[in-house]
Design an enzyme around this catalytic site. Structure first.
Site, PDB file in Angstrom:
ATOM      1  CB  SER A   1      53.825  55.168  40.711  1.00 27.38           C
ATOM      2  OG  SER A   1      52.709  54.650  40.025  1.00 27.38           O
TER       3      SER A   1
ATOM      4  CB  CYS B   1      50.921  55.882  29.338  1.00 32.40           C
ATOM      5  SG  CYS B   1      52.215  56.903  30.066  1.00 32.40           S
TER       6      CYS B   1
ATOM      7  CB  CYS C   1      55.200  64.650  39.398  1.00 36.29           C
ATOM      8  SG  CYS C   1      54.938  63.207  38.336  1.00 36.29           S
TER       9      CYS C   1
ATOM     10  CB  CYS D   1      48.365  60.766  35.320  1.00 34.63           C
ATOM     11  SG  CYS D   1      48.189  61.314  36.995  1.00 34.63           S
TER      12      CYS D   1
ATOM     13  CB  SER E   1      49.922  51.643  37.333  1.00 38.79           C
ATOM     14  OG  SER E   1      50.525  52.834  37.797  1.00 38.79           O
TER      15      SER E   1
ATOM     16  CB  CYS F   1      58.212  54.491  29.856  1.00 40.11           C
ATOM     17  SG  CYS F   1      57.608  53.221  31.010  1.00 40.11           S
TER      18      CYS F   1
ATOM     19  CB  CYS G   1      50.671  51.531  29.510  1.00 38.41           C
ATOM     20  SG  CYS G   1      51.538  50.594  30.792  1.00 38.41           S
TER      21      CYS G   1
ATOM     22  CD  GLU H   1      57.454  66.973  29.411  1.00 38.25           C
ATOM     23  OE1 GLU H   1      57.274  68.033  28.806  1.00 38.25           O
ATOM     24  OE2 GLU H   1      56.609  66.063  29.438  1.00 38.25           O
TER      25      GLU H   1
ATOM     26  CD  GLU I   1      57.651  50.439  36.556  1.00 33.99           C
ATOM     27  OE1 GLU I   1      56.555  50.951  36.312  1.00 33.99           O
ATOM     28  OE2 GLU I   1      57.977  50.057  37.704  1.00 33.99           O
TER      29      GLU I   1
HETATM   30  N1  SAH Z   1      55.531  53.611  35.253  1.00 34.69           N
HETATM   31  C1  SAH Z   1      55.019  53.907  36.560  1.00 34.69           C
HETATM   32  C2  SAH Z   1      55.183  55.359  36.923  1.00 34.69           C
HETATM   33  C3  SAH Z   1      54.334  56.315  36.104  1.00 34.69           C
HETATM   34  S1  SAH Z   1      53.065  56.879  37.124  1.00 34.69           S
HETATM   35  C4  SAH Z   1      53.584  53.480  36.650  1.00 34.69           C
HETATM   36  O1  SAH Z   1      52.993  53.189  35.614  1.00 34.69           O
HETATM   37  O2  SAH Z   1      53.046  53.377  37.744  1.00 34.69           O
HETATM   38  C5  SAH Z   1      51.954  57.538  36.002  1.00 34.69           C
HETATM   39  C6  SAH Z   1      50.555  57.104  36.346  1.00 34.69           C
HETATM   40  O3  SAH Z   1      49.641  57.689  35.410  1.00 34.69           O
HETATM   41  C7  SAH Z   1      50.399  55.609  36.217  1.00 34.69           C
HETATM   42  O4  SAH Z   1      49.491  55.140  37.156  1.00 34.69           O
HETATM   43  C8  SAH Z   1      49.832  55.507  34.830  1.00 34.69           C
HETATM   44  O5  SAH Z   1      49.187  54.295  34.598  1.00 34.69           O
HETATM   45  C9  SAH Z   1      48.879  56.672  34.801  1.00 34.69           C
HETATM   46  N2  SAH Z   1      48.538  57.092  33.447  1.00 34.69           N
HETATM   47  C10 SAH Z   1      49.223  56.871  32.328  1.00 34.69           C
HETATM   48  N3  SAH Z   1      48.594  57.405  31.278  1.00 34.69           N
HETATM   49  C11 SAH Z   1      47.482  58.001  31.765  1.00 34.69           C
HETATM   50  C12 SAH Z   1      46.453  58.749  31.166  1.00 34.69           C
HETATM   51  N4  SAH Z   1      46.430  58.981  29.868  1.00 34.69           N
HETATM   52  N5  SAH Z   1      45.488  59.226  31.970  1.00 34.69           N
HETATM   53  C13 SAH Z   1      45.505  58.998  33.302  1.00 34.69           C
HETATM   54  N6  SAH Z   1      46.478  58.319  33.919  1.00 34.69           N
HETATM   55  C14 SAH Z   1      47.453  57.803  33.148  1.00 34.69           C
END
Ligand code: SAH
Length: 371
Positions: free
Chosen positions: A220, A138, A124, A362, A243, A131, A135, A111, A187
């Site tokens: 990121s 996410c 974005c 996010c 992050s 991924c 986490c 997406e 990532e």
């Molecule tokens: N893998 C990379 C790129 C993804 S960026 C990274 O983690 O940085 C997506 C951002 O949204 C990251 O900062 C991630 O931690 C954050 N994120 C993931 N799940 C989320 C959620 N449920 N609510 C808010 N932010 C979230």
């Protein structure tokens, strides 16, 4: 491999293409010229094709009237194969936020999200199908990693957005993409080579690339320390976002599992090295999760870690994801967290989480092929 076809017996095994097809967006201008020459054509045809793709934002042979008709089809077939097929598009904010679900050549789904603001347009983009970072808060991480995307597959998401804007398909009149954030699925630092290729294509001046300012690009990462080091040496002044989500290893080990490999202190050291080399302010991403990481003492600890650095904290109210027990912080806790950080002299913003109602915010990109 064990069974050889018997003599006289013909076996046809369709080759399963492991990789997406080569596209001009995978290549530098010199490589494109070489590719065109290999096809027996004049190298300047590569410049013409590039202009169609990156400047005129077209991939249709009919519009390439500066190329001999017979040649158009052949060059497009060879150097501009279709890579992304739109499956579904959903919009909100009166059309100013739009999420597209794409199908890749092998059926993988990714997406991208376009967000139009009064003064800028941000795309974005995804860099991997799925991924592998796992986490728990996410949505993308829950299904695991399918595969890395190619440079051209990443670039195509931006070109698609640029095309929609140029054609006036996004409310607000014709526009252009000013910002790109590698904050979609995947990532980026785990798909380093393709991502750097994509960044170069985005910043290369037209017609070699899209000519977007490097300052408008944000990569990121969960904190893959060696890759952050490499990025710092690329000579590309893109913004690095880390992050973090927790200032202490004990909690971060559970929220961002790769922390068991590279600890908070190592990740932050890599970030400060990045800031020193690029002179760019690093962005620390911190999703505020109610009663998990939003305590004032954690804000204080974070403040002490970041004090005096070239840094900015982006707090993200946790967006809901399927099956997660966690939720966003209470407004008063969020305010207290901000105040505590500010008391250490740190620049803080709370992210406007666009696209929540279309699961485009996010951490919500999961690419499920819902109807
Ligand atoms: N893998 C990379 C790129 C993804 S960026 C990274 O983690 O940085 C997506 C951002 O949204 C990251 O900062 C991630 O931690 C954050 N994120 C993931 N799940 C989320 C959620 N449920 N609510 C808010 N932010 C979230």
């Amino acid at each position: 491999m064990s069974e050889q076809p018997k003599t006289g017996q013909l076996t046809f095994v369709a080759p399963r293409r492991a990789k997406p097809r080569r596209h001009l967006a995978d290549l530098t201008m010199a490589e494109r010229r070489a590719a065109v020459a290999e096809l027996g054509e004049k190298p300047f045809r590569a410049d013409q094709l590039s202009r169609h793709y990156f400047t005129r934002l077209t991939g249709s042979p009919e519009q390439m009237t500066d190329l001999p008709a017979a040649l158009r089809e052949r060059l497009v077939e060879q150097l501009m194969p279709p890579l992304l097929t739109p499956v579904r598009e959903v919009t909100c904010d009166g059309g100013m936020t739009r999420k597209t679900l794409w199908k890749l050549f092998d059926g993988s789904l990714v997406e991208s999200v376009l967000m139009r603001y009064p003064d800028r347009v941000t795309m974005c983009v995804s860099s991997q199908a799925g991924c592998g970072m796992n986490c728990p808060f996410c949505a993308t991480g829950q299904a695991g990693l399918t595969r890395n995307m190619s440079t051209a597959e990443i670039v195509e998401q931006v070109v698609a957005g640029a095309r929609a804007l140029a054609r006036g398909e996004v409310p607000g009149g014709p526009g252009r993409v000013t910002n790109v954030v590698f904050m979609g699925m995947g990532e980026p630092m785990a798909n380093y080579k393709a991502v750097i290729g994509a960044v170069r294509r985005l910043v290369d001046p037209a017609p070699e690339g899209l000519g977007i300012s490097a300052r408008g690009i944000t990569v990121s990462t969960v904190g893959l320390v060696p890759a952050i080091g490499k990025l710092a040496d690329e000579g590309l002044p893109v913004t690095l976002a880390v992050s973090l989500h927790a200032p202490d290893d004990e909690l971060r080990d559970t929220l961002v599992p790769i922390n068991t490999r590279w600890k908070v202190a190592e990740v932050l050291d890599a970030a400060w090295n990045y800031a020193a080399k690029t002179k760019r302010r690093v962005s620390i991403e911190y999703a505020l999760i109610r009663d998990v990481n939003d305590q004032e003492w954690r804000a204080d600890l974070l403040g002490r870690l970041l004090k005096g650095k070239l840094v900015h904290v982006n707090l993200i109210p946790l967006n809901p994801t399927p099956g997660s027990k966690w939720t966003a912080s209470r407004p008063e806790d969020e305010r207290a967290f901000v105040r505590r950080l500010e008391s250490h002299g740190i620049a803080v913003t709370v992210r406007d989480t666009r696209g929540r109602e279309i699961d485009g915010a996010c951490g919500q990109l999961a690419a499920a092929p819902r109807p």
